[in-house]
Design an enzyme around this catalytic site. Structure first.
Site, PDB file in Angstrom:
ATOM      1  N   GLY A 187      39.135  45.136  39.972  1.00  0.00           N
ATOM      2  CA  GLY A 187      40.103  46.083  40.515  1.00  0.00           C
ATOM      3  C   GLY A 187      39.523  47.379  41.046  1.00  0.00           C
ATOM      4  O   GLY A 187      40.232  48.395  41.107  1.00  0.00           O
ATOM      5  N   SER A 188      38.266  47.379  41.471  1.00  0.00           N
ATOM      6  CA  SER A 188      37.722  48.641  42.002  1.00  0.00           C
ATOM      7  C   SER A 188      38.402  49.016  43.328  1.00  0.00           C
ATOM      8  O   SER A 188      38.619  50.194  43.604  1.00  0.00           O
ATOM      9  CB  SER A 188      36.204  48.568  42.173  1.00  0.00           C
ATOM     10  OG  SER A 188      35.862  47.677  43.200  1.00  0.00           O
ATOM     11  N   MET A 244      42.522  35.999  43.640  1.00  0.00           N
ATOM     12  CA  MET A 244      41.834  34.707  43.754  1.00  0.00           C
ATOM     13  C   MET A 244      42.773  33.508  43.925  1.00  0.00           C
ATOM     14  O   MET A 244      42.347  32.374  43.770  1.00  0.00           O
ATOM     15  CB  MET A 244      40.925  34.496  42.530  1.00  0.00           C
ATOM     16  CG  MET A 244      39.834  35.544  42.388  1.00  0.00           C
ATOM     17  SD  MET A 244      38.837  35.745  43.893  1.00  0.00           S
ATOM     18  CE  MET A 244      37.802  34.301  43.774  1.00  0.00           C
ATOM     19  N   ILE A 278      45.530  31.396  46.442  1.00  0.00           N
ATOM     20  CA  ILE A 278      45.920  31.263  47.845  1.00  0.00           C
ATOM     21  C   ILE A 278      47.440  31.212  47.926  1.00  0.00           C
ATOM     22  O   ILE A 278      48.085  30.362  47.300  1.00  0.00           O
ATOM     23  CB  ILE A 278      45.272  30.005  48.467  1.00  0.00           C
ATOM     24  CG1 ILE A 278      43.747  30.182  48.461  1.00  0.00           C
ATOM     25  CG2 ILE A 278      45.792  29.771  49.887  1.00  0.00           C
ATOM     26  CD1 ILE A 278      42.969  28.972  48.921  1.00  0.00           C
ATOM     27  N   LEU A 279      47.998  32.159  48.659  1.00  0.00           N
ATOM     28  CA  LEU A 279      49.459  32.231  48.777  1.00  0.00           C
ATOM     29  C   LEU A 279      49.969  31.130  49.716  1.00  0.00           C
ATOM     30  O   LEU A 279      49.287  30.746  50.670  1.00  0.00           O
ATOM     31  CB  LEU A 279      49.868  33.612  49.303  1.00  0.00           C
ATOM     32  CG  LEU A 279      49.522  34.779  48.359  1.00  0.00           C
ATOM     33  CD1 LEU A 279      49.613  36.111  49.083  1.00  0.00           C
ATOM     34  CD2 LEU A 279      50.419  34.771  47.123  1.00  0.00           C
ATOM     35  N   ASN A 303      44.105  41.690  53.585  1.00  0.00           N
ATOM     36  CA  ASN A 303      43.123  41.286  52.575  1.00  0.00           C
ATOM     37  C   ASN A 303      41.763  41.898  52.900  1.00  0.00           C
ATOM     38  O   ASN A 303      41.457  42.169  54.054  1.00  0.00           O
ATOM     39  CB  ASN A 303      43.012  39.750  52.588  1.00  0.00           C
ATOM     40  CG  ASN A 303      42.032  39.232  51.553  1.00  0.00           C
ATOM     41  OD1 ASN A 303      41.990  39.704  50.416  1.00  0.00           O
ATOM     42  ND2 ASN A 303      41.215  38.251  51.935  1.00  0.00           N
ATOM     43  N   HIS A 330      37.804  41.040  52.695  1.00  0.00           N
ATOM     44  CA  HIS A 330      36.899  39.902  52.520  1.00  0.00           C
ATOM     45  C   HIS A 330      35.448  40.376  52.632  1.00  0.00           C
ATOM     46  O   HIS A 330      35.090  41.077  53.582  1.00  0.00           O
ATOM     47  CB  HIS A 330      37.189  38.824  53.574  1.00  0.00           C
ATOM     48  CG  HIS A 330      36.404  37.578  53.335  1.00  0.00           C
ATOM     49  ND1 HIS A 330      36.722  36.686  52.338  1.00  0.00           N
ATOM     50  CD2 HIS A 330      35.285  37.089  53.922  1.00  0.00           C
ATOM     51  CE1 HIS A 330      35.839  35.701  52.331  1.00  0.00           C
ATOM     52  NE2 HIS A 330      34.962  35.923  53.283  1.00  0.00           N
ATOM     53  N   GLU A 347      33.533  48.431  51.159  1.00  0.00           N
ATOM     54  CA  GLU A 347      34.945  48.044  51.075  1.00  0.00           C
ATOM     55  C   GLU A 347      35.809  49.249  50.701  1.00  0.00           C
ATOM     56  O   GLU A 347      36.917  49.416  51.203  1.00  0.00           O
ATOM     57  CB  GLU A 347      35.143  46.946  50.022  1.00  0.00           C
ATOM     58  CG  GLU A 347      34.513  45.622  50.392  1.00  0.00           C
ATOM     59  CD  GLU A 347      34.669  44.558  49.313  1.00  0.00           C
ATOM     60  OE1 GLU A 347      35.643  44.605  48.540  1.00  0.00           O
ATOM     61  OE2 GLU A 347      33.807  43.664  49.240  1.00  0.00           O
TER      62      GLU A 347
HETATM   63  C1  GRF Z   1      35.605  42.296  46.528  1.00  0.00           C
HETATM   64  O1  GRF Z   1      34.270  42.122  46.881  1.00  0.00           O
HETATM   65  C2  GRF Z   1      36.505  41.632  47.541  1.00  0.00           C
HETATM   66  O2  GRF Z   1      36.004  41.674  48.820  1.00  0.00           O
HETATM   67  C3  GRF Z   1      36.518  40.222  47.029  1.00  0.00           C
HETATM   68  O3  GRF Z   1      36.563  40.347  45.641  1.00  0.00           O
HETATM   69  C4  GRF Z   1      35.971  41.579  45.244  1.00  0.00           C
HETATM   70  C5  GRF Z   1      36.979  42.314  44.443  1.00  0.00           C
HETATM   71  O4  GRF Z   1      36.439  43.454  43.837  1.00  0.00           O
HETATM   72  N1  GRF Z   1      37.587  39.476  47.625  1.00  0.00           N
HETATM   73  P1  GRF Z   1      37.375  44.438  43.005  1.00  0.00           P
HETATM   74  O5  GRF Z   1      38.177  43.592  42.023  1.00  0.00           O
HETATM   75  O6  GRF Z   1      38.237  45.165  43.960  1.00  0.00           O
HETATM   76  O7  GRF Z   1      36.418  45.353  42.274  1.00  0.00           O
END
Ligand code: GRF
Length: 192
Positions: free
Chosen positions: A20-21, A95, A97-98, A112, A114, A179
């Site tokens: 959840g960062s 994680m 898939i909707l 999303n 990625h 991100e």
């Molecule tokens: C991120 O690298 C995102 O791109 C991928 O999963 C990771 C999630 O990181 N889909 P966090 O849970 O937000 O720390």
């Protein structure tokens, strides 16, 4: 509507499955005046998601849905989302898939993050694949969610160099930092 800021914010939900960062980062932005969304709901498919702790820290509602039966899970999510007046969904390390139907209901309103330079490396193990292929660059992409996995329209994308010292772990850390810059930037772009 976030009364304290005086501007009308779009009510959003963030879906997580892990650390959840990105959620933490969006919650921080959500509290700032100029950010166009307010994160009012956190949804997870597992109670093990570490990021759920941010619900208490930021005083935001959280709810866990069991995806063993995806139809029931999504039906209940839609009921809650309607009740909470959520108009925008950010997937952040979610994680599951909707379904097509769920995405259709929220057409154009789910995004999303990625961890690759899409359209390269859809799916999992993106960093491992980039290093194995001796790519010079890695990066991350914020994109709209459509029924085809990791294939929706790209909103923003940013790249970084892969060095000879990098391994999938070190690269994941670098990309995650990216991100945290890119996700808020994508949201600003959408609502500007
Ligand atoms: C991120 O690298 C995102 O791109 C991928 O999963 C990771 C999630 O990181 N889909 P966090 O849970 O937000 O720390």
């Amino acid at each position: 509507m976030e009364k304290s800021t005086g501007i009308k914010k779009v009510k959003a939900a963030v879906f997580i499955s892990g650390t959840g960062s990105n959620l933490q980062n969006l919650l921080k932005f959500s509290k700032t005046k100029k950010f166009p969304i307010s994160v009012d709901l956190i949804i997870s498919n597992t109670k093990k998601a570490k990021g759920l702790k941010y619900a208490d820290q930021f005083n935001v509602k959280k709810k866990i849905f069991n995806f063993k039966n995806i139809k029931i899970a999504e039906k209940n999510i839609l009921i809650l989302i309607k009740k909470e007046k959520i108009k925008f969904i950010c997937l952040a390390g979610f994680m599951k898939i909707l379904s097509k139907n769920f995405i259709k209901t929220f057409n154009g309103k789910i995004i999303n993050v990625h961890p690759s330079l899409l359209p390269k490396y859809k799916g999992l193990q993106t960093h491992y694949r980039a290093i194995k292929n001796k790519d010079k660059f890695a990066g991350c992409t914020i994109h709209y969610v459509t029924k085809k996995l990791d294939s929706g329209k790209i909103i923003v994308q940013k790249k970084i160099k892969i060095t000879l010292k990098d391994n999938p772990n070190s690269l994941a850390k670098k990309v995650l930092k990216l991100e945290h810059k890119l996700y808020p930037a994508a949201i600003m772009k959408i609502f500007s």
